[in-house]
Write an enzyme that holds these catalytic residues in place. Structure first.
Site, PDB file in Angstrom:
ATOM      1  N   LYS A   1      -2.101 -69.378  55.170  1.00  0.00           N
ATOM      2  CA  LYS A   1      -2.570 -70.327  55.166  1.00  0.00           C
ATOM      3  C   LYS A   1      -1.287 -71.135  53.909  1.00  0.00           C
ATOM      4  O   LYS A   1      -1.078 -70.257  53.131  1.00  0.00           O
ATOM      5  CB  LYS A   1      -3.739 -69.661  54.107  1.00  0.00           C
ATOM      6  CG  LYS A   1      -4.685 -71.085  53.995  1.00  0.00           C
ATOM      7  CD  LYS A   1      -5.982 -70.886  53.336  1.00  0.00           C
ATOM      8  CE  LYS A   1      -6.982 -72.229  53.227  1.00  0.00           C
ATOM      9  NZ  LYS A   1      -8.363 -71.894  52.168  1.00  0.00           N
TER      10      LYS A   1
ATOM     11  N   SER B 184     -12.216 -73.030  54.600  1.00  0.00           N
ATOM     12  CA  SER B 184     -10.879 -74.380  54.482  1.00  0.00           C
ATOM     13  C   SER B 184      -9.929 -73.660  54.967  1.00  0.00           C
ATOM     14  O   SER B 184      -8.588 -74.658  55.749  1.00  0.00           O
ATOM     15  CB  SER B 184     -10.473 -74.692  53.171  1.00  0.00           C
ATOM     16  OG  SER B 184      -9.634 -73.651  52.209  1.00  0.00           O
TER      17      SER B 184
ATOM     18  N   SER C 158     -14.314 -69.987  52.456  1.00  0.00           N
ATOM     19  CA  SER C 158     -13.045 -70.844  53.137  1.00  0.00           C
ATOM     20  C   SER C 158     -12.290 -70.220  53.905  1.00  0.00           C
ATOM     21  O   SER C 158     -11.892 -70.511  54.860  1.00  0.00           O
ATOM     22  CB  SER C 158     -12.261 -71.463  52.174  1.00  0.00           C
ATOM     23  OG  SER C 158     -12.434 -72.760  51.779  1.00  0.00           O
TER      24      SER C 158
END
Lengths: 108, 486
Positions: free
Chosen positions: B86, B161, B185
């Site tokens: 990420k 997210s 997330s």
């Protein structure tokens, strides 16, 4: 803060408060943005009314899930970040330091 | 239109199997990598899982792994396994943007601890994945680089997210990915993309080099196609880090060795508050089937009420923005990222932040600033922290009777682009089942368990008390094994 200004009836936050909060957070909002954000923030705070109504006297606040305090380590030198590598990522640097526009002389 | 998913047609090897092959010398890390880069080349343009594909760096890392094997050394438990990371995890010399304009082009001067541990384990970094800006969102629509699309249906969001990481694994771009989970997330995008996602106990995985959002809530964790791969990655990245003062002084629990223990005798509680209002009926139905599967495998399953979780959403959307407003004060155009020039320092900072942050980030910064401001602190932030105590107490009471708790991960399957962007509160309601565990600091996993009425993946959430990862993984493994059959 002024509790009366520019709120929709029953709303928890108005445009004056949002403008003040934006200034505190160093954000500039256009008129349309101010209206839109005020409406959205009011919706979110309305949802939070469920906890406003709770009686929480005697309940301890929980700021953090881990109750670790004063984590100590031996006072031995480590490997610092490379100064040139760090400054190379700055928008402006000079003489081994970060460079910024004038701080003195600006409006409070 | 869906991506023609070779994932379904030609299943690629799991991370565990790949590492075994590379360690034994029966397959090269270079070959493993090229297979994934080919998949990325074919489908990434449509999915947009990545902010950056690091093909050259990955080839160098794979060659180094192969050189170790050739010289008789063991590269480690993730030898030659491609991993997507990420883009809010720092990678030295590799752009880390948090999908924000304000960090465009920033190359961190150090690696996150989890990134160092990946490399030490022989993994190969294939790229940095897209996210909602600074991890604030539930759909990956709030990204300065544009949305990621769900590989199961390109007209739907991947969740967020960590939507890029979930989509990368679902599309076969990498067998493993790292995400971060502040209010769901990792778990929610895992559910929407049909992959496994785990948020470990707060403090078990280092946050050093994870760009801070809500520091008392943030935790790094894995995405994988199998429960065993997720467990393996947890063991690689977890354990004490002296560089994170909130890191627990212990290793990650040994979960891999317990994956085949089954659930005989385990007590499973189905959370009443997460099965009713606001939860789509087809999703709730899959969770009930999951509960039956666990009962059939020897667990005892009962409904349990955890009343305070109903207040989780309100508490979270005061606590997390409050912490965010403080954490994001550091983006001032001085030390890193983008600067918008102005005559004075104060004007420069305001111009930089106004141009650099997107709407959702601004919304949360203002909400947090408001909740922390004089006159409102006690009414909002102070109350939210007390609600946090209530939630943990209600979980504690439930965990006296149950080893794990079960719920849906997300109230619905993947929704369409634009469905919720105009109404932030509707977007926030996606996190209603995942938020309580973050507030408590507990672990939870999302396991794919069939599909909803629209044919899209449904995730079942397995929650456990702090450090309850072994029971959580045992249940996850049984769910995985029974998902196909029920």
């Amino acid at each position: 803060m002024d509790d009366s200004g520019n709120r929709a009836p029953g709303s928890r936050i108005g445009t004056e408060e949002v403008a003040k909060v934006a200034a505190l957070a160093r954000l500039r909002l256009g008129d349309d943005e101010l209206e839109r954000f005020t409406h959205q923030l009011a919706d979110i705070l309305d949802h939070a009314a469920d906890i406003e109504a709770l009686d929480l006297d005697g309940v301890e606040p929980m700021a953090h899930p881990v109750r670790v305090v004063n984590v100590l380590r031996d006072d031995t030198p480590g490997e610092p970040l490379d100064r040139a590598e760090v400054l190379a990522q700055a928008p402006a640097a000079e003489d081994g330091q970060f460079r910024v526009p004038p701080v003195l002389g600006e409006a409070p | 239109m869906t991506v023609e998913r070779a994932l379904a047609d030609v299943p690629l090897a799991s991370a565990s199997a790949t590492a075994s092959e590379v360690r034994s010398g029966s397959r090269s890390a270079a070959d493993v990598l090229e297979e994934r880069l080919e998949r990325i080349g074919a489908d990434e343009e449509r999915v947009h899982a990545f902010n950056l594909v690091t093909a050259d760096g990955a080839r160098a890392q794979a060659a180094a792994v192969d050189a170790l094997v050739a010289s008789g050394d063991d590269p480690g438990p993730l030898a030659g396994v491609p991993v997507a990371v990420k883009d809010n995890l720092c990678t030295r010399g590799v752009a880390t943007t948090c999908s924000s304009r304000i960090l465009a082009g920033w190359e961190p001067p150090y690696d996150a601890t989890v990134v160092s541990r990946l490399q030490r384990a022989g993994a190969v970094l294939v790229g940095k994945t897209n996210l909602d800006e600074f991890a604030m969102g539930s759909s990956t629509e709030h990204s300065a680089t544009g949305p990621t699309r769900n590989p199961h249906d390109l007209s739907r969001v991947p969740g967020g997210s960590s939507g890029g990481s979930a989509a990368a694994v679902a599309a076969g771009f990498a067998p493993l990915a790292l995400g971060s989970d502040t209010g769901g997330s990792i778990r929610q995008p895992a559910a929407l993309c049909g992959v496994v996602g785990v948020k470990p106990t707060y403090g078990l995985v280092s946050r050093l080099g994870l760009v801070a959002f809500g520091s008392s809530l943030d935790q790094v964790g894995p995405f994988a196609t199998t429960v065993a791969d997720a467990a393996l990655l947890c063991e690689v990245i977890g354990g004490h880090d002296p560089g994170d003062s909130t890191s627990l002084p212990q290793e990650f629990p040994s979960v891999v060795e317990h994956l085949d223990d089954g659930v005989d005798g385990l007590r499973v509680g189905l959370v009443t508050e997460m099965m009713g209002e606001g939860i789509a009926e087809d999703v709730a139905a899959r969770v009930r089937v999951a509960a039956e599967a666990l009962a059939a495998a020897g667990a005892t399953v009962e409904e349990v009420s955890v009343p305070a979780v109903s207040f989780g959403l309100s508490a979270y959307y005061l606590v997390a923005p409050a912490e965010a407003s403080s954490n994001l004060a550091r983006y001032d155009g001085v030390r890193y990222g983008v600067r918008v020039d102005a005559p004075t320092a104060g004007e420069m900072m305001e111009a930089t932040r106004t141009a650099g942050f997107g709407d959702e980030v601004k919304r949360r910064i203002m909400l947090g600033t408001y909740a922390l401001s004089a006159g409102y602190y006690d009414a909002f932030y102070g109350k939210a922290l007390r609600v946090r105590t209530l939630i943990r107490a209600d979980f504690d009471a439930a965990y006296e009777r149950f080893d794990v708790l079960l719920s849906p991960t997300s109230p619905t399957t993947a929704f369409a682009f634009g469905d919720k962007t105009a109404d932030p509160l509707q977007m926030y309601l996606n996190d209603v089942c995942t938020i309580p565990t973050n507030l408590a600091g507990h672990p939870a996993a999302s396991v794919p368990f069939g599909v909803g009425a629209d044919g899209l993946p449904v995730g079942v959430q397995v929650m456990a008390p702090a450090l309850g990862e072994v029971a959580m993984f045992r249940v996850a493994a049984v769910l995985e094994a029974s998902a196909g059959a029920s």
